[in-house]
Write an enzyme that holds these catalytic residues in place. Structure first.
Site, PDB file in Angstrom:
ATOM      1  N   TYR A 277       5.623  16.883  12.704  1.00  0.00           N
ATOM      2  CA  TYR A 277       6.650  15.925  13.089  1.00  0.00           C
ATOM      3  C   TYR A 277       8.045  16.257  12.592  1.00  0.00           C
ATOM      4  O   TYR A 277       8.806  15.392  12.196  1.00  0.00           O
ATOM      5  CB  TYR A 277       6.282  14.460  12.789  1.00  0.00           C
ATOM      6  CG  TYR A 277       5.362  14.172  11.643  1.00  0.00           C
ATOM      7  CD1 TYR A 277       4.113  13.606  11.884  1.00  0.00           C
ATOM      8  CD2 TYR A 277       5.730  14.411  10.330  1.00  0.00           C
ATOM      9  CE1 TYR A 277       3.258  13.301  10.839  1.00  0.00           C
ATOM     10  CE2 TYR A 277       4.882  14.101   9.284  1.00  0.00           C
ATOM     11  CZ  TYR A 277       3.638  13.548   9.555  1.00  0.00           C
ATOM     12  OH  TYR A 277       2.803  13.247   8.518  1.00  0.00           O
TER      13      TYR A 277
ATOM     14  N   ARG B 275       3.340  19.181   7.975  1.00  0.00           N
ATOM     15  CA  ARG B 275       4.288  18.124   8.354  1.00  0.00           C
ATOM     16  C   ARG B 275       5.511  18.633   9.111  1.00  0.00           C
ATOM     17  O   ARG B 275       6.001  17.980  10.017  1.00  0.00           O
ATOM     18  CB  ARG B 275       4.722  17.318   7.114  1.00  0.00           C
ATOM     19  CG  ARG B 275       3.575  16.487   6.525  1.00  0.00           C
ATOM     20  CD  ARG B 275       4.042  15.582   5.385  1.00  0.00           C
ATOM     21  NE  ARG B 275       4.931  14.541   5.863  1.00  0.00           N
ATOM     22  CZ  ARG B 275       6.237  14.542   5.692  1.00  0.00           C
ATOM     23  NH1 ARG B 275       6.831  15.526   5.037  1.00  0.00           N
ATOM     24  NH2 ARG B 275       6.970  13.564   6.172  1.00  0.00           N
TER      25      ARG B 275
ATOM     26  N   TYR C 280       0.471  14.092   1.884  1.00  0.00           N
ATOM     27  CA  TYR C 280       0.197  14.558   3.249  1.00  0.00           C
ATOM     28  C   TYR C 280       0.373  16.069   3.409  1.00  0.00           C
ATOM     29  O   TYR C 280       0.703  16.547   4.491  1.00  0.00           O
ATOM     30  CB  TYR C 280       1.065  13.790   4.267  1.00  0.00           C
ATOM     31  CG  TYR C 280       0.876  12.306   4.150  1.00  0.00           C
ATOM     32  CD1 TYR C 280      -0.310  11.709   4.567  1.00  0.00           C
ATOM     33  CD2 TYR C 280       1.851  11.491   3.571  1.00  0.00           C
ATOM     34  CE1 TYR C 280      -0.510  10.347   4.413  1.00  0.00           C
ATOM     35  CE2 TYR C 280       1.649  10.132   3.411  1.00  0.00           C
ATOM     36  CZ  TYR C 280       0.465   9.566   3.842  1.00  0.00           C
ATOM     37  OH  TYR C 280       0.271   8.217   3.683  1.00  0.00           O
TER      38      TYR C 280
ATOM     39  N   GLU D  53       0.808  -1.218   0.000  1.00  0.00           N
ATOM     40  CA  GLU D  53       0.000   0.000   0.000  1.00  0.00           C
ATOM     41  C   GLU D  53       0.846   1.275   0.000  1.00  0.00           C
ATOM     42  O   GLU D  53       0.831   2.021   0.966  1.00  0.00           O
ATOM     43  CB  GLU D  53      -0.889   0.011   1.247  1.00  0.00           C
ATOM     44  CG  GLU D  53      -1.720  -1.237   1.404  1.00  0.00           C
ATOM     45  CD  GLU D  53      -2.488  -1.277   2.719  1.00  0.00           C
ATOM     46  OE1 GLU D  53      -3.601  -1.815   2.729  1.00  0.00           O
ATOM     47  OE2 GLU D  53      -1.967  -0.773   3.745  1.00  0.00           O
TER      48      GLU D  53
ATOM     49  N   ARG E 213       2.863   7.851  -0.146  1.00  0.00           N
ATOM     50  CA  ARG E 213       3.765   8.971  -0.455  1.00  0.00           C
ATOM     51  C   ARG E 213       4.736   8.639  -1.572  1.00  0.00           C
ATOM     52  O   ARG E 213       5.153   9.535  -2.313  1.00  0.00           O
ATOM     53  CB  ARG E 213       4.507   9.414   0.801  1.00  0.00           C
ATOM     54  CG  ARG E 213       5.872   8.797   1.025  1.00  0.00           C
ATOM     55  CD  ARG E 213       6.487   9.217   2.317  1.00  0.00           C
ATOM     56  NE  ARG E 213       5.591   8.922   3.414  1.00  0.00           N
ATOM     57  CZ  ARG E 213       5.328   9.748   4.425  1.00  0.00           C
ATOM     58  NH1 ARG E 213       5.895  10.919   4.476  1.00  0.00           N
ATOM     59  NH2 ARG E 213       4.513   9.388   5.375  1.00  0.00           N
TER      60      ARG E 213
ATOM     61  N   CYS F   5      -0.119  32.541  12.796  1.00  0.00           N
ATOM     62  CA  CYS F   5       0.248  33.123  14.084  1.00  0.00           C
ATOM     63  C   CYS F   5       0.821  32.071  15.030  1.00  0.00           C
ATOM     64  O   CYS F   5       0.253  31.801  16.093  1.00  0.00           O
ATOM     65  CB  CYS F   5      -0.951  33.823  14.685  1.00  0.00           C
ATOM     66  SG  CYS F   5      -1.540  35.119  13.594  1.00  0.00           S
ATOM     67  N   GLU F   6       1.917  31.457  14.622  1.00  0.00           N
ATOM     68  CA  GLU F   6       2.614  30.441  15.414  1.00  0.00           C
ATOM     69  C   GLU F   6       4.089  30.536  15.045  1.00  0.00           C
ATOM     70  O   GLU F   6       4.412  30.584  13.863  1.00  0.00           O
ATOM     71  CB  GLU F   6       2.186  29.017  15.024  1.00  0.00           C
ATOM     72  CG  GLU F   6       0.722  28.734  15.027  1.00  0.00           C
ATOM     73  CD  GLU F   6       0.223  28.211  16.353  1.00  0.00           C
ATOM     74  OE1 GLU F   6       1.047  27.664  17.119  1.00  0.00           O
ATOM     75  OE2 GLU F   6      -0.974  28.369  16.623  1.00  0.00           O
TER      76      GLU F   6
HETATM   77  C1  LIG Z   1      -0.688   5.607   5.805  1.00  0.00           C
HETATM   78  C2  LIG Z   1      -0.828   4.206   5.417  1.00  0.00           C
HETATM   79  C3  LIG Z   1      -0.245   3.743   4.240  1.00  0.00           C
HETATM   80  C4  LIG Z   1       0.604   4.601   3.343  1.00  0.00           C
HETATM   81  O1  LIG Z   1       1.752   5.096   3.961  1.00  0.00           O
HETATM   82  P1  LIG Z   1       2.844   5.854   3.046  1.00  0.00           P
HETATM   83  O2  LIG Z   1       3.886   6.282   4.011  1.00  0.00           O
HETATM   84  O3  LIG Z   1       2.139   7.013   2.427  1.00  0.00           O
HETATM   85  O4  LIG Z   1       3.306   4.891   2.028  1.00  0.00           O
HETATM   86  C5  LIG Z   1      -0.456   2.427   3.887  1.00  0.00           C
HETATM   87  N1  LIG Z   1      -1.207   1.599   4.661  1.00  0.00           N
HETATM   88  C6  LIG Z   1      -1.780   2.025   5.805  1.00  0.00           C
HETATM   89  C7  LIG Z   1      -2.588   1.079   6.592  1.00  0.00           C
HETATM   90  C8  LIG Z   1      -1.615   3.325   6.229  1.00  0.00           C
HETATM   91  O5  LIG Z   1      -2.175   3.733   7.373  1.00  0.00           O
END
Ligand SMILES: *Cc1c(COP(=O)(O)O)cnc(C)c1O
Length: 466
Positions: A367, A363, A424, A319, A322, A394-395
């Site tokens: 983090y 981001r 993101y 999955e 990014r 304003c931060e």
């Molecule tokens: C966020 C997420 C991803 C994707 O993460 P990337 O860093 O964008 O590749 C894949 N699977 C699950 C379950 C997620 O929560």
């Protein structure tokens, strides 16, 4: 992330030192390899273009700030995953960035699509994506969201708690259907950035722990529920991962779990999803592996574990989010003010304020993410100075790029481009300080079009019922 400060890299006469990894560039106009989408180049006149469209033309037509996607680049990355992971199903993680067009592009390139809320599901369905190609995530899906997923007929629902298993089983049984399900497990490894952190891995909200036995219990609950068709297990170890060590542990533990399930229940679950999190380059600090290499590693790991457990090779999926959307877009800002700030210890830091900030990219504030930047509307002969690109909110934590060398003649009206802004950034954007969210445009073959239009003050006021 921790960076070591390297003594000696101090230019106290003109600026303070940056972090040790940041090198003073010999050519401040050069585009660092690996950070930019394939259609970005600096034209002979010094200006950046994306897929043949100069950034000043984009800024003139859509305004700034704006997210600028390079369609061919995003498609190439999607296709690259599909080809490298032949035989696997590759789900694009829609939470990194989702619009109807992007959903269609990734599916056209052979991918599947992950969503994790009813809103993301609605976008995917509005895009006309075959529901069978959609996976539905989330640790707290509402009843309405589960209903919507069942009604649409999504290809799989990833369950994350005993309460959800019971809810889903009941909803599916009431509809007279079987919900296709994966059980999300915690493999006991949390891989973050460059580090493989083996502690605190159990202490977070996602998944069923393998070591405590919760994962096995969840599997048994699913197998005992007539409304559930248990397809397999799912593991996602974290994000922005560069080392394969974390995946190795995850593969060992998840295939170990499949073997334990087979032994205990007599059932060999057919599917294994290894999640996303493949790292990308935001700065010269990051060195992602080629997708093909990643695929070879994961295939080898799975093969080895299947051999040692005697299990058949499962139907595999991943999955990436990014790694597909991130490098495909840059963020275009206009400089409003430039303020050299003299620091107590001597030295000067140049604060470059742009017309966006933490509302369009949280981001850095959220983090401590690192980004890069370059002046986009022109090349410059001026000596580089260490700058901090900040927003208009304003931060004091409203930082877009913590440390970057920009030409010393940077001035109001200049455009700044930040690479790696496809993931993101827009998907986490807010209306903080009542700043309307910027548009998302896509450029291909010398033409651009709008994927998401700019929000207006009227959009914001339309919500205010006072
Ligand atoms: C966020 C997420 C991803 C994707 O993460 P990337 O860093 O964008 O590749 C894949 N699977 C699950 C379950 C997620 O929560």
């Amino acid at each position: 992330m921790s960076h070591t400060h390297v003594a000696g890299a101090i230019h106290a006469d003109v600026s303070v030192s940056g972090p040790g990894w940041l090198r003073r560039p010999t050519d401040v106009n050069a585009l660092v390899d690996g950070l930019w989408s394939s259609g970005v180049r600096r034209r002979p006149d010094g200006e950046l273009e994306v897929a043949g469209v100069p950034v000043t033309a984009l800024a003139a037509e859509v305004g700034t700030p704006a997210y600028v996607f390079d369609e061919a680049d995003l498609r190439e990355r999607a296709r690259g995953f599909a080809e490298a992971f032949a035989g696997w199903r590759v789900y694009y993680a829609g939470k990194s960035f989702l619009s109807k067009d992007v959903a269609r592009w990734v599916v056209e390139e052979g991918l599947y699509l992950d969503v994790c809320t009813g809103g993301e599901l609605a976008v995917a369905l509005a895009a006309g994506i075959d529901p069978a190609r959609i996976g539905f995530h989330g640790n707290n899906k509402s009843l309405a969201e589960l209903q919507a997923a069942l009604e649409a007929g999504v290809g799989r629902i990833i369950v994350d708690s005993f309460i959800e298993i019971a809810r889903l089983a009941e909803l599916a049984a009431a509809r007279g259907v079987q919900a296709p399900v994966l059980v999300r497990v915690t493999a006991g490894v949390e891989a973050h950035t460059h580090e493989y952190i083996a502690t605190a891995h159990e202490d977070q909200k996602f998944g069923f722990s393998i070591v405590t036995g919760d994962a096995m219990r969840a599997v048994e609950e699913c197998l005992g529920a007539p409304g559930i068709d248990l397809r397999g297990i799912h593991s996602h170890i974290g994000s922005q991962i560069f080392e394969t060590a974390g995946f190795e542990v995850a593969v060992r533990r998840t295939i170990g779990l499949l073997a334990a399930i087979a032994e205990r229940t007599g059932q060999i679950l057919p599917e294994l999803d290894l999640g996303g999190g493949f790292g990308i380059a935001y700065t010269t600090l990051d060195d992602p592996r080629p997708t093909v290499e990643l695929a070879e590693h994961l295939n080898a790991m799975v093969e080895a574990e299947c051999r040692s457990t005697g299990l058949p090779r499962p139907e595999l999926s991943i999955e990436p989010g990014r790694a597909i959307s991130g490098p495909a877009a840059l963020m275009l800002y206009e400089v409003g003010t430039v303020k050299p700030v003299v620091l107590a210890g001597g030295g000067v830091r140049t604060y470059v304020s742009v017309d966006g900030g933490m509302s369009d990219n949280i981001r850095t504030a959220l983090y401590a993410a690192e980004y890069s930047a370059t002046v986009a509307n022109r090349a410059s002969d001026a000596a580089p100075v260490l700058c901090r690109v900040v927003g208009k909110h304003c931060e004091s934590g409203d930082i877009v790029v913590r440390d970057e060398f920009l030409p010393g003649d940077i001035a109001p009206g200049d455009l700044i481009a930040v690479p790696g802004a496809g993931a993101y950034a827009r998907s986490m954007a807010s209306n903080y300080n009542h700043v309307p969210r910027p548009p998302v445009v896509a450029v291909a073959d010398g033409r651009w079009r709008t994927l998401l239009r700019r929000e207006t003050v009227d959009d914001l006021l339309a919500l205010d019922m006072g």
